[in-house]
Design an enzyme around this catalytic site. Structure first.
Site, mmCIF file in Angstrom:
data_model
loop_
_atom_site.group_PDB
_atom_site.id
_atom_site.type_symbol
_atom_site.label_atom_id
_atom_site.label_comp_id
_atom_site.label_asym_id
_atom_site.label_seq_id
_atom_site.Cartn_x
_atom_site.Cartn_y
_atom_site.Cartn_z
ATOM 1 C CB ALA A 13 -43.423 -6.213 -20.457
ATOM 2 C CD GLN A 189 -41.354 -17.530 -17.666
ATOM 3 O OE1 GLN A 189 -40.760 -18.588 -17.646
ATOM 4 N NE2 GLN A 189 -42.669 -17.436 -17.533
ATOM 5 C CG ASN A 190 -40.164 -15.634 -12.420
ATOM 6 O OD1 ASN A 190 -41.327 -15.229 -12.364
ATOM 7 N ND2 ASN A 190 -39.862 -16.905 -12.636
ATOM 8 N NE ARG A 191 -39.014 -7.035 -14.678
ATOM 9 C CZ ARG A 191 -40.092 -7.249 -15.442
ATOM 10 N NH1 ARG A 191 -40.245 -8.440 -16.019
ATOM 11 N NH2 ARG A 191 -40.980 -6.318 -15.643
ATOM 12 C CG PHE A 192 -33.443 -15.266 -11.988
ATOM 13 C CD1 PHE A 192 -33.324 -14.480 -10.858
ATOM 14 C CD2 PHE A 192 -32.734 -16.459 -12.038
ATOM 15 C CE1 PHE A 192 -32.522 -14.862 -9.799
ATOM 16 C CE2 PHE A 192 -31.930 -16.858 -10.985
ATOM 17 C CZ PHE A 192 -31.824 -16.056 -9.860
#
Length: 223
Positions: A13, A189-192
């Site tokens: 997700a 976002q972007n697993r950041f």
């Protein structure tokens, strides 16, 4: 012919959340703010995964948070259950609140201690009567021959306590998780992701007062 797609590897997700800047409040105030927000968006926001230790290693299960105060986070259980016996032998404990619908989680590490008998009495008194009876009957975490035995014992207890208050059994009560570390995690976002962790300012693993901001050091972590 192409190889089938690994559904687990491809399940993901996207987290799109507002930025989570440095919180200028105590750990208790931030928890209460996040919890109030979760209460309107998450089914059972007080469900938390609690991990204890046995001779082999970590053991996890979900329990329900029933109180929070300056000293810590309270849940109730059978003291003779697996987790009760594990905490009596080793009070080190971890807990986490997985609020996926909000792209948030809270992670806690600390020490567990039994709450005062009066606190357990007060909570037991407001439980539904059926739950009170079940607490008297259940030998939590012990083997049982089948559902029939459980239901027969429950029915016998209903008769035994008919017309009077159900007493809190001595083997049932609360634990308070007294933290030395609390992390607040916000998906991005972007697993950041944004991660802020409160740790004891003196570098110890001693539990602290959750309302005393000066007892805590606040650190941002890489995701």
């Amino acid at each position: 012919m192409s190889e089938p797609v690994d559904r687990l590897a491809q399940t993901r997700a996207s987290y799109i959340s507002s930025s989570f800047d440095r919180p200028e409040v105590s750990p208790l105030d931030l928890f209460r703010t996040w919890y109030d927000e979760a209460a309107g968006q998450v089914r059972e926001p007080n469900a938390m995964t609690v991990s204890t230790l046995d001779d082999w290693g970590p053991v996890a299960r979900i329990v329900l948070l029933k109180a929070v105060d300056t000293a810590g986070f309270v849940f109730f259980t059978d003291y003779d259950s697996a987790k009760g016996r594990q905490l009596a032998a080793d009070p080190r404990i971890a807990a986490s609140f997985p609020w996926q619908d909000m792209h948030r989680q809270i992670r806690i590490r600390g020490l567990a201690e039994a709450v005062a008998a009066a606190e357990s009495d007060a909570y037991f008194a407001v439980r539904p009567r059926g739950s009170q009876i079940a607490a008297n009957v259940s030998k939590q975490s012990q083997p049982v021959s089948g559902r029939e035995q459980m239901e027969a014992e429950y029915a016998a207890a209903v008769t035994e306590f008919e017309g009077r208050e159900v007493p809190r059994p001595a083997h049932w009560g609360g634990f308070r998780i007294r933290p030395f570390e609390i992390e607040f995690w916000q998906g991005q976002q972007n697993r950041f992701h944004d991660r802020w962790v409160f740790r004891r300012a003196d570098g110890s693993h001693d539990p602290g007062d959750l309302a005393a901001a000066d007892q805590w050091e606040l650190v941002r972590l890489y995701p």
